[in-house]
Design an enzyme around this catalytic site. Structure first.
Site, PDB file in Angstrom:
ATOM      1  N   GLY A  76       0.791  -1.218   0.000  1.00 41.54           N
ATOM      2  CA  GLY A  76       0.000   0.000   0.000  1.00 41.54           C
ATOM      3  C   GLY A  76       0.827   1.274   0.000  1.00 41.54           C
ATOM      4  O   GLY A  76       1.790   1.437  -0.767  1.00 41.54           O
ATOM      5  N   ILE A  77       0.458   2.174   0.881  1.00 42.38           N
ATOM      6  CA  ILE A  77       1.103   3.486   0.956  1.00 42.38           C
ATOM      7  C   ILE A  77       2.578   3.357   1.312  1.00 42.38           C
ATOM      8  O   ILE A  77       3.435   4.040   0.743  1.00 42.38           O
ATOM      9  CB  ILE A  77       0.365   4.371   1.977  1.00 42.38           C
TER      10      ILE A  77
ATOM     11  N   TYR B 215     -11.362   1.470  13.932  1.00 43.35           N
ATOM     12  CA  TYR B 215     -10.386   2.108  13.033  1.00 43.35           C
ATOM     13  C   TYR B 215     -10.536   3.629  13.114  1.00 43.35           C
ATOM     14  O   TYR B 215      -9.542   4.355  13.224  1.00 43.35           O
ATOM     15  CB  TYR B 215     -10.602   1.628  11.599  1.00 43.35           C
TER      16      TYR B 215
END
Length: 262
Positions: free
Chosen positions: A17-18, A154
């Site tokens: 991902g990032i 989250y």
């Protein structure tokens, strides 16, 4: 703030991902990299890839939820390169489901990674960088400013990351330390976020549009490594959600109840 080709960067959550996009982009810009993730095999493959392209990179398998392992990550970085110029707290996980349906053990594990991982990384970075200076860059979210249903814990973890980052910044400013503290707030990003999340719903979740490329976030992170910033919104949707959360929270509640569950 040094230019990237003169920097040593620590990146957690570097194998997907990032974090992966940030590592690759930083390598192309000439930074020396210390990369952390729990999957040692994936870390080794990434380091081999980056070294093949001419970058200097070190793999340090790390569970950011454990302070002793994050401290060892910092020691490894200084031992290999002599200093750290930017520390990027990127590692994160998610859970989908109603709060009442998600076991407390999973909720606690999420917080251990998403929040305490940032705390551990920030404290180690502060200790190792307070004399030489540089940037501490924490990954928040559009959900640092606004909660959504079905990702309650989250959302809570990203709220907590924002509060901690803001408090840390004030303490650093009070002590006049040569450190920049930045919170990155991406909108929905097109990564393996959903496949890597735990799901307690009867159907596979889907992030609402618009989704942005992880390279857009990586670009913002590396900009913050060279230019002191307070907050950086990534994607117009992130800025819009934050604005709506401040100006019309009740209406936004009803809108999200209308669309997010489906």
């Amino acid at each position: 703030m040094k230019s990237l080709d003169e920097q040593v960067l620590v990146i957690t959550g570097a194998t997907s991902g990032i974090g992966l996009s940030t590592a690759r982009m930083a390598a192309r810009k000439g930074a020396r990299l210390v990369l952390a993730a729990r999957d040692s095999a994936a870390l080794d493959r990434l380091v081999e890839e980056l070294r093949a392209g001419g970058a200097e990179a070190l793999a340090v398998p790390t569970d950011v939820g454990r302070h002793d392992e994050v401290a060892a990550l910092g020691r490894a970085a200084v031992g290999r390169f002599g200093r750290i110029d930017s520390w990027i707290n990127n590692a994160g996980i998610s859970i989908f489901g109603r709060n009442a349906d998600v076991p407390l053990e999973d909720q606690q594990q999420l917080f251990q990674t998403n929040f305490w991982g940032v705390v551990h990384g920030s404290l180690v970075a502060l200790q190792l960088m307070k004399d030489g200076g540089g940037a501490i860059i924490n990954l928040g979210s559009e959900l640092s400013d606004r909660a959504v249903p079905l990702q309650g814990m989250y959302s809570a973890s990203k709220h907590a990351v924002k509060g901690y980052t803001d408090a840390l910044r004030m303490e650093i400013e009070k002590d006049a330390l040569p450190l920049s503290v930045t919170l990155i707030k991406p909108a929905g990003i097109d990564t393996m976020f959903i496949p890597h999340a735990r799901n307690y719903m009867p159907h596979e979740p889907e992030l609402p549009a618009p989704l942005y490329a992880p390279e857009v976030v990586a670009d913002a992170i590396l900009y913050a490594a060279e230019h002191p910033q307070r907050d950086i919104f990534v994607g117009g949707a992130s800025k819009l959600v934050s604005l709506e959360a401040r100006t019309m929270p009740g209406l936004l509640d009803r809108f999200m109840n209308l669309i997010m569950f489906s």
